[in-house]
Scaffold this active site. Structure first.
Site, short mmCIF file in Angstrom:
data_model
loop_
_atom_site.label_atom_id
_atom_site.label_comp_id
_atom_site.label_asym_id
_atom_site.label_seq_id
_atom_site.Cartn_x
_atom_site.Cartn_y
_atom_site.Cartn_z
N ASP A 1 -0.62 7.61 -11.15
CA ASP A 1 0.30 6.82 -10.86
C ASP A 1 -0.08 5.37 -10.60
OD1 ASP A 1 3.03 6.49 -10.02
OD2 ASP A 1 2.53 6.71 -7.67
N GLU A 2 0.89 4.49 -10.64
CA GLU A 2 0.70 3.10 -10.48
C GLU A 2 -0.22 2.51 -11.41
OE1 GLU A 2 2.85 1.51 -8.37
OE2 GLU A 2 2.85 2.47 -6.40
N GLY B 1 12.25 5.05 -10.26
CA GLY B 1 12.09 6.57 -10.21
C GLY B 1 10.94 6.95 -10.83
N CYS C 1 20.47 -11.07 -14.67
CA CYS C 1 20.27 -11.35 -13.07
C CYS C 1 19.07 -12.02 -12.94
CB CYS C 1 20.70 -10.37 -12.36
SG CYS C 1 22.54 -10.04 -12.33
P1 ADP Z 1 9.17 3.74 -8.71
O1 ADP Z 1 7.84 4.55 -8.73
O2 ADP Z 1 9.67 3.51 -10.15
O3 ADP Z 1 8.96 2.29 -7.89
P2 ADP Z 1 10.28 5.53 -6.70
O4 ADP Z 1 10.26 6.91 -7.50
O5 ADP Z 1 9.20 5.13 -5.75
O6 ADP Z 1 10.51 4.53 -7.97
O7 ADP Z 1 11.70 5.26 -6.05
C1 ADP Z 1 12.80 5.58 -6.61
C2 ADP Z 1 13.96 5.51 -5.22
O8 ADP Z 1 13.87 4.18 -4.79
C3 ADP Z 1 15.10 5.86 -5.95
O9 ADP Z 1 15.48 7.35 -5.87
C4 ADP Z 1 15.83 5.34 -4.57
O10 ADP Z 1 16.32 6.10 -3.52
C5 ADP Z 1 15.19 4.13 -4.29
N1 ADP Z 1 15.75 2.55 -4.56
C6 ADP Z 1 15.49 1.64 -3.74
N2 ADP Z 1 16.14 0.70 -4.55
C7 ADP Z 1 16.95 0.90 -5.60
C8 ADP Z 1 17.53 0.47 -6.59
N3 ADP Z 1 17.83 -0.98 -6.72
N4 ADP Z 1 17.96 1.13 -7.81
C9 ADP Z 1 17.53 2.38 -7.77
N5 ADP Z 1 16.80 3.05 -6.81
C10 ADP Z 1 16.26 2.41 -5.88
ZN ZN Z 2 22.21 -7.65 -12.67
#
Ligand code: ADP
Ligand code: ZN
Length: 193
Positions: free
Chosen positions: A87-88, A20, A188
């Site tokens: 970002d990123e 997130g 895991c």
């Molecule tokens: P990040 O920038 O950290 O990669 P994002 O803000 O793009 O994360 O996305 C977060 C969203 O990803 C969550 O709100 C959810 O909808 C989705 N999501 C997909 N897989 C998972 C997971 N394993 N755990 C939590 N959220 C997940």
């Molecule tokens: Zn786990």
């Protein structure tokens, strides 16, 4: 700290994939926009064939962003703003020293610098660039995804090739989504081979 400084500051939003980070960056920037503070969001231009004009979370939230190839480009486009979001951050190609100096320089000039990025690479090692920023930031928030194996909080990003852990000598940066990466907890997570 009872209240955030009104001067320059660095905020780091970190965690594994799907935790997130982009959603949180977008949430903070929406508030900045509601407050009508001059701001700009930057996103690393990793692939020159596709230059995204926005940041987008996995859940679909989106905001306009300026694609950049280097910290120098960020600095060159930050003169007229009070708030900069990046970002990123782990995708910035300039190396840790330039990333650190760039963000410190912006904050020293009085800007609020909000950075989101992975704190660990797929080998579960600290991500270069991010770890230096984590040390100097005024505010650090670590977010968690949900482990796809056991449902615990996930801190790691498992890179998979045909369902098996990617080799340890693969490139650190490989862009991908759910096809390539899974959120996993410490127990895991399977170490890179
Ligand atoms: P990040 O920038 O950290 O990669 P994002 O803000 O793009 O994360 O996305 C977060 C969203 O990803 C969550 O709100 C959810 O909808 C989705 N999501 C997909 N897989 C998972 C997971 N394993 N755990 C939590 N959220 C997940
Ligand atoms: Zn786990």
């Amino acid at each position: 700290m009872t209240r955030p400084s009104t001067g320059g500051r660095i905020e780091v939003i970190c965690g594994g994939m799907y935790s997130g980070k982009t959603e949180e960056l977008i949430r903070r920037m929406r508030q900045v926009m509601i407050a009508r503070q001059p701001c700009r969001i930057f996103t690393p231009r990793l692939d020159t064939r596709y230059s995204a004009q926005h940041v987008a979370s996995h859940a679909g939230a989106k905001l306009e962003a300026v694609p950049v190839s280097s910290m120098r480009e960020v600095l060159a486009n930050a003169d007229d703003v009070q708030v900069v979001a990046l970002d990123e951050l782990h995708f910035m190609q300039d190396g840790a020293a330039a990333i650190l100096a760039g963000c410190q320089g912006l904050a020293d000039r009085g800007l609020r610098v909000i950075v989101a990025g992975l704190d660990q690479n797929y080998r579960a090692e600290p991500f270069d660039g991010m770890m230096q920023l984590l040390a100097v930031a005024e505010q650090v928030d670590k977010l968690y995804a949900i482990c796809v194996r056991c449902g615990a909080y996930a801190t790691r990003s498992q890179r998979l090739i045909d369902g098996r852990p990617a080799p340890a000598d693969a490139p650190t940066i490989v862009v991908g989504g759910l096809d390539l990466y899974e959120a996993r907890c410490r127990s895991c997570y399977e170490p890179a081979r």
